[in-house]
Motif scaffolding. Structure first.
Motif, PDB file in Angstrom:
ATOM      1  N   ASN A 131       0.818  -1.215   0.000  1.00  7.38           N
ATOM      2  CA  ASN A 131       0.000   0.000   0.000  1.00  7.38           C
ATOM      3  C   ASN A 131       0.851   1.263   0.000  1.00  7.38           C
ATOM      4  O   ASN A 131       0.474   2.271  -0.602  1.00  7.38           O
ATOM      5  CB  ASN A 131      -0.972  -0.002   1.180  1.00  7.38           C
ATOM      6  N   PHE A 168      -3.091   5.418 -12.702  1.00  7.36           N
ATOM      7  CA  PHE A 168      -4.388   5.434 -12.023  1.00  7.36           C
ATOM      8  C   PHE A 168      -5.041   6.820 -12.082  1.00  7.36           C
ATOM      9  O   PHE A 168      -6.206   6.957 -12.472  1.00  7.36           O
ATOM     10  CB  PHE A 168      -4.212   4.975 -10.575  1.00  7.36           C
ATOM     11  N   MET A 169      -4.288   7.839 -11.709  1.00  5.15           N
ATOM     12  CA  MET A 169      -4.821   9.204 -11.735  1.00  5.15           C
ATOM     13  C   MET A 169      -4.937   9.713 -13.175  1.00  5.15           C
ATOM     14  O   MET A 169      -5.856  10.467 -13.497  1.00  5.15           O
ATOM     15  CB  MET A 169      -3.935  10.144 -10.917  1.00  5.15           C
ATOM     16  N   THR A 220     -12.345   3.068  -5.320  1.00  5.72           N
ATOM     17  CA  THR A 220     -11.043   3.116  -4.640  1.00  5.72           C
ATOM     18  C   THR A 220     -11.106   4.065  -3.454  1.00  5.72           C
ATOM     19  O   THR A 220     -10.684   3.709  -2.339  1.00  5.72           O
ATOM     20  CB  THR A 220      -9.939   3.567  -5.619  1.00  5.72           C
ATOM     21  N   PHE A 240     -12.241   4.657  -9.836  1.00  4.97           N
ATOM     22  CA  PHE A 240     -11.692   5.723  -9.004  1.00  4.97           C
ATOM     23  C   PHE A 240     -12.554   5.939  -7.760  1.00  4.97           C
ATOM     24  O   PHE A 240     -12.037   5.991  -6.648  1.00  4.97           O
ATOM     25  CB  PHE A 240     -11.582   7.011  -9.824  1.00  4.97           C
ATOM     26  N   ALA A 253       2.315   1.514  -3.591  1.00  3.79           N
ATOM     27  CA  ALA A 253       1.300   1.834  -4.603  1.00  3.79           C
ATOM     28  C   ALA A 253       1.147   3.343  -4.793  1.00  3.79           C
ATOM     29  O   ALA A 253       0.667   3.790  -5.832  1.00  3.79           O
ATOM     30  CB  ALA A 253      -0.040   1.213  -4.229  1.00  3.79           C
ATOM     31  N   LEU A 254       1.560   4.105  -3.809  1.00  2.65           N
ATOM     32  CA  LEU A 254       1.418   5.562  -3.878  1.00  2.65           C
ATOM     33  C   LEU A 254       2.584   6.241  -4.580  1.00  2.65           C
ATOM     34  O   LEU A 254       2.633   7.470  -4.639  1.00  2.65           O
ATOM     35  CB  LEU A 254       1.242   6.140  -2.470  1.00  2.65           C
ATOM     36  N   THR A 255       3.497   5.477  -5.146  1.00  2.13           N
ATOM     37  CA  THR A 255       4.616   6.064  -5.864  1.00  2.13           C
ATOM     38  C   THR A 255       4.185   6.444  -7.281  1.00  2.13           C
ATOM     39  O   THR A 255       3.090   6.090  -7.738  1.00  2.13           O
ATOM     40  CB  THR A 255       5.824   5.113  -5.900  1.00  2.13           C
ATOM     41  N   ALA A 256       5.055   7.145  -7.973  1.00  2.00           N
ATOM     42  CA  ALA A 256       4.715   7.754  -9.269  1.00  2.00           C
ATOM     43  C   ALA A 256       4.232   6.763 -10.326  1.00  2.00           C
ATOM     44  O   ALA A 256       3.309   7.073 -11.074  1.00  2.00           O
ATOM     45  CB  ALA A 256       5.910   8.542  -9.797  1.00  2.00           C
ATOM     46  N   PHE A 288       2.469   3.738 -10.489  1.00  2.00           N
ATOM     47  CA  PHE A 288       1.050   3.361 -10.491  1.00  2.00           C
ATOM     48  C   PHE A 288       0.143   4.586 -10.439  1.00  2.00           C
ATOM     49  O   PHE A 288      -0.872   4.648 -11.130  1.00  2.00           O
ATOM     50  CB  PHE A 288       0.720   2.416  -9.328  1.00  2.00           C
ATOM     51  N   MET A 289       0.494   5.555  -9.621  1.00  2.00           N
ATOM     52  CA  MET A 289      -0.374   6.722  -9.465  1.00  2.00           C
ATOM     53  C   MET A 289      -0.516   7.508 -10.760  1.00  2.00           C
ATOM     54  O   MET A 289      -1.578   8.073 -11.034  1.00  2.00           O
ATOM     55  CB  MET A 289       0.122   7.622  -8.332  1.00  2.00           C
ATOM     56  N   THR A 290       0.529   7.547 -11.581  1.00  2.00           N
ATOM     57  CA  THR A 290       0.442   8.234 -12.876  1.00  2.00           C
ATOM     58  C   THR A 290      -0.617   7.574 -13.743  1.00  2.00           C
ATOM     59  O   THR A 290      -1.448   8.257 -14.355  1.00  2.00           O
ATOM     60  CB  THR A 290       1.809   8.230 -13.587  1.00  2.00           C
TER      61      THR A 290
END
Length: 159
Positions: free
Chosen positions: A51, A63-64, A104, A101, A54-57, A59-61
């Motif tokens: 978890n 996902f967001m 999540t 989204f 997962a907040l690193t660039a 996946f977040m790039t």
């Protein structure tokens, strides 16, 4: 027919939603099962680490980015209101924004936040872990379906 920059936007949205669906399906089909097979303390510690990562660039790039692209597709569709593909474009946007989204934010993140507070070694954590795995995975299945359906919907709009 969808053309030019609008076409590129929809293709990128379809690809991003498909990538997110792939990441989520990996969790639904084997990652969570593998973690659940570990002793609870190890599964909890592993998921806590996942978890955070997962907040690193990376996946977040994706996902967001998929959320941003889906929102832009929806806005552009309302502005241009094309002759073809309108329903598919708006459906794809809604599926990702609400089904992936939104789920999540409303379901998976609160469970992740609660898991982050658990002491993996505490005896009561074992039962919470079993509940977490079951509930989190169920909501993740919904994210898989919504992300995949959004991708398919965007693709259908282009055909």
């Amino acid at each position: 027919m969808i053309e030019g920059p609008y076409f590129v936007l929809v293709v990128l949205a379809a690809l991003a939603c498909g990538l997110v669906a792939g990441a989520f399906v990996a969790f639904s089909t084997f990652v969570m099962q593998g973690l659940a097979a570990l002793p609870p303390a190890q599964g909890i510690a592993a998921m806590q680490s996942i978890n955070v990562k997962a907040l690193t660039a990376g996946f977040m790039t994706v996902f967001m980015g998929a959320a941003g692209l889906s929102a832009v597709v929806a806005v552009v569709t309302f502005v241009l209101w094309p002759d073809e593909g309108t329903v598919e474009l708006l459906l794809g946007s809604a599926l990702y924004l609400f089904g992936s989204f939104g789920v999540t934010i409303a379901a998976n993140v609160p469970r992740n936040d609660a898991l982050a507070k658990l002491d993996p070694q505490a005896p009561e954590s074992a039962e919470r872990w079993r509940t977490y795995v079951s509930e989190w995975t169920m909501w993740n299945h919904i994210r898989v379906g919504a992300s995949l359906a959004a991708s398919a919907s965007f693709i259908l709009a282009l055909t």
